[in-house]
Design an enzyme around this catalytic site. Structure first.
Site, PDB file in Angstrom:
ATOM      1  N   GLY A  34      -4.063   8.279  -9.900  1.00 57.88           N
ATOM      2  CA  GLY A  34      -4.867   7.080  -9.738  1.00 57.88           C
ATOM      3  C   GLY A  34      -6.164   7.121 -10.484  1.00 57.88           C
ATOM      4  O   GLY A  34      -6.235   7.693 -11.563  1.00 57.88           O
ATOM      5  N   CYS A  35      -7.139   6.569  -9.882  1.00 57.81           N
ATOM      6  CA  CYS A  35      -8.524   6.409 -10.338  1.00 57.81           C
ATOM      7  C   CYS A  35      -8.817   4.914 -10.413  1.00 57.81           C
ATOM      8  O   CYS A  35      -7.964   4.149 -10.841  1.00 57.81           O
ATOM      9  CB  CYS A  35      -8.853   6.986 -11.716  1.00 57.81           C
ATOM     10  SG  CYS A  35      -8.419   8.717 -11.971  1.00 57.81           S
ATOM     11  N   SER A  36     -10.015   4.552  -9.991  1.00 56.07           N
ATOM     12  CA  SER A  36     -10.445   3.156 -10.032  1.00 56.07           C
ATOM     13  C   SER A  36     -11.900   3.130 -10.462  1.00 56.07           C
ATOM     14  O   SER A  36     -12.663   4.027 -10.120  1.00 56.07           O
ATOM     15  CB  SER A  36     -10.340   2.514  -8.638  1.00 56.07           C
ATOM     16  OG  SER A  36      -9.062   2.726  -8.078  1.00 56.07           O
TER      17      SER A  36
END
Ligand SMILES: *[C@@H]1O[C@H](CO)[C@@H](O)[C@H](O)[C@H]1NC(C)=O
Ligand SMILES: *[C@@H]1O[C@H](CO)[C@@H](O)[C@H](O)[C@H]1NC(C)=O
Ligand SMILES: *[C@@H]1O[C@H](CO)[C@@H](O)[C@H](O)[C@H]1NC(C)=O
Length: 347
Positions: free
Chosen positions: A18-20
């Protein structure tokens, strides 16, 4: 080679890394960038202070780009092979996130210089003061990104979001071998798949549904994108930097993935490992590890950048509060290069 390519594709498809990232404007015209790092295991993150005047190269041998850093920077590293997050003294911020569809192209053009994917973000922070300046230089697509397999076994498939202290934002992605740049402050949110053009189309759909009626709740990248976009516009434009930093942390925590959460369909579903929030105007970099109770921060204006590369004594020590004067001289890590980290893919 065909067989190896298929293995790589299968590995990437099965992974939900992920990562945002979000870019927030407060009520006083100041800007903040927040992001989280979601990965299947701890990423051996370290926080570094790199001075201006450092001689650098693309790290991949003959034909590598060479430069001398123009600006001081504070960055977070990934497995000691690359810079994945950080800010320079001019307030330019870079956020590197996973993008399974990234395709840097296999063939180098004659006019291109080589740059390790681990050096990509560092080169930008070392060289440019604002997003328009970075975009103007990078859009010539004169760089050939070399992306060897990561120490954790995944391909180094990433995209980069840039943001600055004056409403500049851009998303940089290599799609089908070409650099595609979405340049403009309307590009405030970035997560992972799909490529940004498709992501924007999905977002138009969710805007039609309306965030007070329904928001998609899974940890998938497109769902995180929809939630973060809605919440970023739903929160007020607060008037103090302290509250603004808290607001951005709250946005990033809302799209974070709890530690150890397992998904039977995504064996490697990624938990959030750390978060950062940057106050562009103050040149202040806040960092929060998800396995440590304290938030610490670095005030770039208070860091002593003389005497070469330095890093914080973290995670060896638990840190909290202002740690601007805690950097200790440390030999910088070499950027990832072919052959040095690919063994795990072959076993
Ligand atoms: C990128 O966007 C900024 C701000 O909107 C603008 O000033 C700049 O000219 C743009 N750069 C390019 C290369 O389009
Ligand atoms: C920043 O850009 C947005 C558009 O993305 C605009 O609505 C806003 O007014 C700008 N803010 C400042 C301070 O220029
Ligand atoms: C911020 O200050 C402006 C001007 O004083 C005010 O209109 C606005 O309501 C304030 N915003 C918040 C969230 O308090």
């Amino acid at each position: 080679m065909v067989g190896l390519g298929a293995v790589v594709t299968a590995v990437v498809a099965g992974v939900a890394h992920g990562c945002s990232r979000a870019y927030y404007e407060d009520g006083a015209g100041h800007f903040y960038t927040g992001r989280c790092m979601d990965w299947k295991e701890p990423t051996k993150a370290k926080v570094w202070a790199f001075p201006q005047g450092m001689k650098r190269d693309g790290g991949v041998g003959a034909g590598s780009l060479e430069w001398t850093s123009k600006w001081n920077s504070v960055v977070t590293s990934f497995y000691d092979v690359g810079s994945v997050d950080g800010i320079n003294e001019k307030g330019l911020v870079g956020s590197m996130l996973f993008l399974a569809e990234a395709d840097y192209g296999s063939k180098q053009r004659d006019d291109q210089k080589k740059l390790s994917v681990g050096a990509w973000l560092q080169y930008v922070l070392d060289s440019f003061a604002t997003v328009p300046e970075a975009v103007a230089a990078l859009q010539t697509d004169d760089i050939n990104i070399i992306a060897p397999t990561l120490p954790s076994g995944e391909s180094a498939s990433v995209h980069v979001a840039l943001s600055d202290a004056a409403n500049g934002s851009a998303i940089l992605e290599y799609i089908a071998g070409r650099l595609v740049i979405h340049n403009g402050s309307q590009y405030k949110v970035m997560t992972n798949s799909p490529p940004y053009g498709q992501q924007l189309a999905l977002t138009t759909y969710w805007q039609g549904v309306g965030g007070t009626a329904f928001l998609p709740g899974t940890h998938r990248a497109a769902d995180r994108f929809a939630r973060l976009s809605y919440n970023l516009h739903a929160v007020p434009k607060v008037n103090t930097s302290k509250l603004a930093v808290a607001t951005v942390f709250s946005l990033v925590r809302e799209v974070s993935v709890p530690l150890g959460v397992l998904d039977p369909h995504h064996a490697n579903l990624a938990s959030t490992r750390w978060r950062s929030v940057t106050d562009h105007s103050a040149r202040r970099y806040f960092f929060e590890s998800t396995t440590s109770p304290g938030v610490f921060w670095v005030d770039l204006k208070s860091v002593d950048f003389t005497g070469g590369a330095k890093r914080l004594p973290w995670p060896e020590e638990d840190l909290a509060g202002d740690v601007s004067n805690k950097f200790v001289p440390t030999e910088p890590f070499p950027f990832i290069r072919p052959g040095h980290h690919s063994r795990r893919l072959l076993v």
